[in-house]
Write an enzyme that holds these catalytic residues in place. Structure first.
Site, PDB file in Angstrom:
ATOM      1  CG  ASP A 275      -2.245   0.761   0.970  1.00  0.00           C
ATOM      2  OD1 ASP A 275      -2.164   1.987   0.777  1.00  0.00           O
ATOM      3  OD2 ASP A 275      -3.314   0.143   0.949  1.00  0.00           O
ATOM      4  CG  HIS A 329     -14.687  -0.065  -5.888  1.00  0.00           C
ATOM      5  ND1 HIS A 329     -15.736  -0.104  -5.009  1.00  0.00           N
ATOM      6  CD2 HIS A 329     -13.564   0.138  -5.132  1.00  0.00           C
ATOM      7  CE1 HIS A 329     -15.264   0.075  -3.769  1.00  0.00           C
ATOM      8  NE2 HIS A 329     -13.964   0.206  -3.827  1.00  0.00           N
TER       9      HIS A 329
HETATM   10  C1  SAM Z   1     -10.780   1.234  -0.657  1.00  0.00           C
HETATM   11  S1  SAM Z   1      -9.266   0.908   0.129  1.00  0.00           S
HETATM   12  C2  SAM Z   1      -9.239  -0.871   0.122  1.00  0.00           C
HETATM   13  C3  SAM Z   1      -8.393  -1.422   1.207  1.00  0.00           C
HETATM   14  C4  SAM Z   1      -8.407  -2.954   1.354  1.00  0.00           C
HETATM   15  N1  SAM Z   1      -7.941  -3.632   0.157  1.00  0.00           N
HETATM   16  C5  SAM Z   1      -9.780  -3.485   1.765  1.00  0.00           C
HETATM   17  O1  SAM Z   1     -10.175  -4.536   1.253  1.00  0.00           O
HETATM   18  O2  SAM Z   1     -10.443  -2.860   2.601  1.00  0.00           O
HETATM   19  C6  SAM Z   1      -8.111   1.342  -1.152  1.00  0.00           C
HETATM   20  C7  SAM Z   1      -6.669   1.216  -0.719  1.00  0.00           C
HETATM   21  O3  SAM Z   1      -5.839   1.562  -1.841  1.00  0.00           O
HETATM   22  C8  SAM Z   1      -4.705   2.245  -1.337  1.00  0.00           C
HETATM   23  N2  SAM Z   1      -4.078   3.009  -2.425  1.00  0.00           N
HETATM   24  C9  SAM Z   1      -4.522   4.140  -3.026  1.00  0.00           C
HETATM   25  N3  SAM Z   1      -3.670   4.529  -3.983  1.00  0.00           N
HETATM   26  C10 SAM Z   1      -2.671   3.618  -4.004  1.00  0.00           C
HETATM   27  C11 SAM Z   1      -1.494   3.462  -4.796  1.00  0.00           C
HETATM   28  N4  SAM Z   1      -1.200   4.326  -5.772  1.00  0.00           N
HETATM   29  N5  SAM Z   1      -0.712   2.401  -4.559  1.00  0.00           N
HETATM   30  C12 SAM Z   1      -1.009   1.503  -3.558  1.00  0.00           C
HETATM   31  N6  SAM Z   1      -2.107   1.605  -2.776  1.00  0.00           N
HETATM   32  C13 SAM Z   1      -2.923   2.645  -3.000  1.00  0.00           C
HETATM   33  C14 SAM Z   1      -5.284   3.102  -0.230  1.00  0.00           C
HETATM   34  O4  SAM Z   1      -4.289   3.563   0.657  1.00  0.00           O
HETATM   35  C15 SAM Z   1      -6.279   2.147   0.415  1.00  0.00           C
HETATM   36  O5  SAM Z   1      -5.685   1.385   1.447  1.00  0.00           O
END
Ligand code: SAM
Length: 433
Positions: A275, A329
């Site tokens: 992440d 999404h």
């Molecule tokens: C909606 S959350 C989903 C978290 C987890 N997978 C879950 O099932 O609850 C989206 C995640 O994507 C991460 N994220 C956003 N942009 C990112 C990037 N460029 N690279 C890696 N992670 C990223 C956010 O920090 C967040 O933890």
């Protein structure tokens, strides 16, 4: 589903469900939401169906003026929820169910007593709190769980949606008026609501505490029956796909709570949670907060990685699965394609023929194909994605198209919809295999 049933048909069905739920509630353990391997008990399913029928009755019976006046009730109740959270009213009302006078509570919360009375009495009409004697307020069965001192999940959920979710929803019309048909990440309702030119994830990084609030909101989402992590654990046959020993990379895995639940169930699985650095930095803290035992947490490693960049080879043997839960999404097609392309290239370069990309996300049903109350919850998810990211939930054909547009090309080989889950589990592999 637009119903053709008469009101008395609906009411009779409702009555039968209520009788069944009463019978189940008399059975020990019937109210528990989850048991190992059995994500939703009959009591949970029956309660949900009862609520769906009750909603259907209200929808069919209402007049246009009922529709409007009910929405006034809803938005005022929601505003009261925000007020009650802001001034810690849930935790200041005694958790031993004794009552407290409005005057004492107002003084403890440093709020005007008249406003406290108005807000609380509005909240009481929705089941939060009650007034056992005039001028005194006490917890109800609905408000008490929001006061839990050891488990803040409900408060985290409520805070996030009242402070950030609703203001963005309210700004949607202004965002469309300002930018029209844009997919730019910084031209969203969130940008209007919070007066920022940064995309959501960059903006929350800049604001002290907000990334942590978001991560706790993600954890709290498991309280929603449709979003429980157990759907991923038990609704998809991991052992049949990957055997009893496997390495899974949880891409965008936040602070590792999903990996922890999988690791608890599959005792020989290891995980890399990837992440952004801010989320990764709270990984170990989350393991402690969730009391994840050492034999489980030791099988989870954390790695800061931007999923828009190519994957790096970590081990001699590549992972068995790349997991993307609630990730794609968040992103419009072009960005989602880049995330998938990076993984497809990693599968090709470091994977084995059995390596798969496992995606857990909503597959939107065609309009009217499922009960209206269930569809409404999926449409909430679709709009939240639009309001924060200019993205959205996808229908099956759109998912297939997205996978096949990755470079190298992927194909969706299988998907399952775990019962009661708001999200499906999809499995993709290289199209060339
Ligand atoms: C909606 S959350 C989903 C978290 C987890 N997978 C879950 O099932 O609850 C989206 C995640 O994507 C991460 N994220 C956003 N942009 C990112 C990037 N460029 N690279 C890696 N992670 C990223 C956010 O920090 C967040 O933890």
């Amino acid at each position: 589903m637009p119903t053709t049933a008469t009101l008395s048909d609906l009411a009779q069905k409702l009555c039968r469900k209520a009788e069944r739920l009463d019978a189940l509630s008399a059975t020990p353990d019937a109210s528990s939401a989850s048991t190992e391997g059995n994500v939703l008990t009959e009591a949970v399913i029956t309660r949900r169906e009862l609520l769906e029928l009750a909603r259907e009755v209200q929808t069919v019976a209402q007049t246009p003026s009922d529709f409007l006046s009910n929405h006034q009730v809803h938005y005022q109740t929601f505003a009261c929820l925000r007020w009650l959270l802001r001034f810690d009213i849930f935790t200041l009302v005694p958790s031993d169910l004794k009552s407290i006078s409005y005057e004492s509570l107002a003084s403890a919360a440093s709020v005007p007593v008249g406003m406290l009375r108005s807000v609380t009495r509005m909240a009481i009409t929705s089941g939060l709190f009650h007034e056992p004697e005039a001028g005194h307020i006490a917890h109800s069965f609905l408000s008490l769980p929001f006061a839990n001192s050891e488990d803040s999940a409900l408060r985290d959920w409520a805070r996030f949606v009242t402070e950030y979710g609703q203001p963005s929803a309210a700004a949607l019309a202004d965002a469309t008026a300002k930018w029209g048909a844009t997919t730019a990440r910084n031209e969203t309702a969130y940008n209007v609501a919070f007066d920022t030119s940064l995309p959501f994830f960059e903006d929350i990084k800049q604001r002290p505490g907000r990334a942590d609030e978001f991560s706790r909101y993600m954890i709290s989402q498991a309280r929603d029956d449709g979003l429980r992590e157990e759907h991923l654990v038990h609704g998809f046959d991991w052992l049949a796909h990957f055997g009893d020993k496997a390495h899974v990379v949880d891409v965008g895995g936040s602070s590792g709570f999903v990996a922890a639940i999988l690791a608890k169930t599959f005792s020989k699985y290891t995980f890399t949670v990837q992440d952004l650095p801010e989320a990764i930095s709270s990984g170990r803290k989350t393991m402690d907060a969730l009391c994840v035992p050492e034999d489980v947490s030791s099988r989870i490693q954390f790695l800061a990685h931007d999923f828009f960049q190519p994957q790096q080879k970590q081990d001699q043997r590549g992972p068995d699965a790349y997991l993307l839960r609630k990730i794609l999404h968040d992103w419009p097609a072009e960005r989602a394609r880049l995330i998938l392309s990076n993984l497809a290239a990693a599968v090709r370069d470091f994977g084995t023929p059995a390596t798969r990309i496992v995606v857990m996300d909503t597959i939107l049903p065609p309009p009217g194909a499922i009960p209206r109350a269930q569809e409404a919850k999926l449409r909430v998810r679709d709009l939240v994605m639009a309001q924060n990211f200019n993205a959205g939930e996808r229908e099956l054909a759109v998912w297939e198209e997205l996978f096949s547009s990755a470079e190298p090309k992927l194909k969706l080989v299988e998907w399952v919809q775990p019962p009661g889950s708001a999200m499906a589990v999809m499995v993709a592999q290289l199209a060339s295999e």
